[in-house]
Design an enzyme around this catalytic site. Sequence first.
Site, PDB file in Angstrom:
ATOM      1  N   THR A 295      46.491  31.186  -1.105  1.00  0.00           N
ATOM      2  CA  THR A 295      45.972  32.110   0.322  1.00  0.00           C
ATOM      3  C   THR A 295      46.159  31.227   1.456  1.00  0.00           C
ATOM      4  O   THR A 295      46.338  31.296   2.468  1.00  0.00           O
ATOM      5  CB  THR A 295      44.574  32.519  -0.097  1.00  0.00           C
ATOM      6  N   SER A 338      44.508  37.515   1.855  1.00  0.00           N
ATOM      7  CA  SER A 338      43.771  38.095   0.528  1.00  0.00           C
ATOM      8  C   SER A 338      43.165  39.507   0.763  1.00  0.00           C
ATOM      9  O   SER A 338      42.064  39.448   1.471  1.00  0.00           O
ATOM     10  CB  SER A 338      42.682  37.079   0.056  1.00  0.00           C
ATOM     11  N   CYS A 402      33.765  34.451   0.170  1.00  0.00           N
ATOM     12  CA  CYS A 402      34.284  33.236  -0.216  1.00  0.00           C
ATOM     13  C   CYS A 402      33.660  31.825  -0.022  1.00  0.00           C
ATOM     14  O   CYS A 402      33.233  31.262   0.884  1.00  0.00           O
ATOM     15  CB  CYS A 402      35.869  33.156   0.378  1.00  0.00           C
TER      16      CYS A 402
END
Length: 455
Positions: A295, A338, A402
């Site tokens: 990503t 993402s 994340c």
Amino acid sequence: MRRAAMAIISNAYKAPQASVAKVNSRLGRGRVNMLPWRSMPVRSLVAQAVSAGSGAESAPSFPFARPGGADPPKEYAELRKKCPISRARLFDGSPIWLITKLKDVCNVLEDNRFSKVRTHPGFPELSPGAKAAIAGREPTFVDMDPPEHTKHRGMVEYAFTPERAEQQRADIQRVADELADNMFRSTKPVDLAEAFSMPLAFKVIYSMLGIPFEDYAKLSGNVAVRASGSSTARDAAAAQQELTDYMDKLVSRKEQAPGDDIISHMIRDQLRPGHINREQLIATAFLLLVAGNATVASMINLGVLELLTHPDQLSDLRAHPELLPGAAEEVLRYHTASALALRRVAKEDVKVGGQEIKGGEGIIALNMSANRDEEVFPNPDTFNIRRTPNPNVAFGYGTHVCIAQWLARVELQCGLSALLLRKGAPQLRLAVPVSELKFTDPTRDVGLQSLPVTW
């Protein structure tokens, strides 16, 4: 920071549409060849979603496809306008709810009545390969709910704080500059993804985990197979097993000869005191190896493409390099590489935006759609490196945001700087017309299959 972001979002929703820009300005002061796919018009699909109500039989299939290049699916804008929380069906016919607006996305992602446990009945998976990849394996913290999630994430969170990411900035910039210099000395044209973006992302995490970079070719191939939605269940499971076996052997080596890396620290601080078992350590190391690196590379590629095709903004950035953090944030918002990962299942009945979601029903919080929310981002389909504030959710939100978001931001900034902002460096440009660029499968995460560049 989370409260500040929610305040910006909430106030933007309260403001009349005509005054959103004014509200954002006030609140943000001081912050930085597609495939044929559709047999039904977008409006028909949206009407289908609206009329589906609580039943899924007539709901449209998901994922929707991007109409061309890197543009988001057109259904997202229609759903935000007409049916922001709507029904859809997955590949196996299972029903899901789509959450499309920023405020609702943030609300569900910080609501622990929605579970991240992928083995929970009703949890939405996007392909047979994804189901095979998790079958029988040790879960990691990204697939846990609190308090287990909090415990296991906390074991490695120290390595991914904003402060630690900033401490690594100089080293990451040095690696990025070296990779760019090597690329500029090579025969042109080159594929930027192969020559620069993927090696940068993997060099950073390999260093943090203590993995020899000479293993890059073998590991990256298996990571790609495992992550590809087009892989067969057998291939995905085989790649998963090979990566797990590699991490098992690496842990064994570090048990005998520890270093100053995350895996060695986990052996000393978590495994030997008995806080986790060996399988859990291997699973966590495996997660940190595979999660997010492709990503990051994709965001670098898309950021370079966007700046090269907006020369006025690239000139602005070169004249004002202090705009780099904001430019990186706009790349993250505009492309959201993402975009299908924020999946949950309701553990009990929950009302979201006036819509009741029953216990056992799956949802997908569509951060790509949320990042184009017209009520929060003025002119959301315009790329603008001076956009402020920019409360995007490219990295998710809430409990499962994340873990490596700050590291990824530094990598993106350093990558763009090395390629486009260094004085005296060759001037990068596309080696083919934009119309000839090949993008990823339009139903998968946005990205480029390759990015041919020259100078």
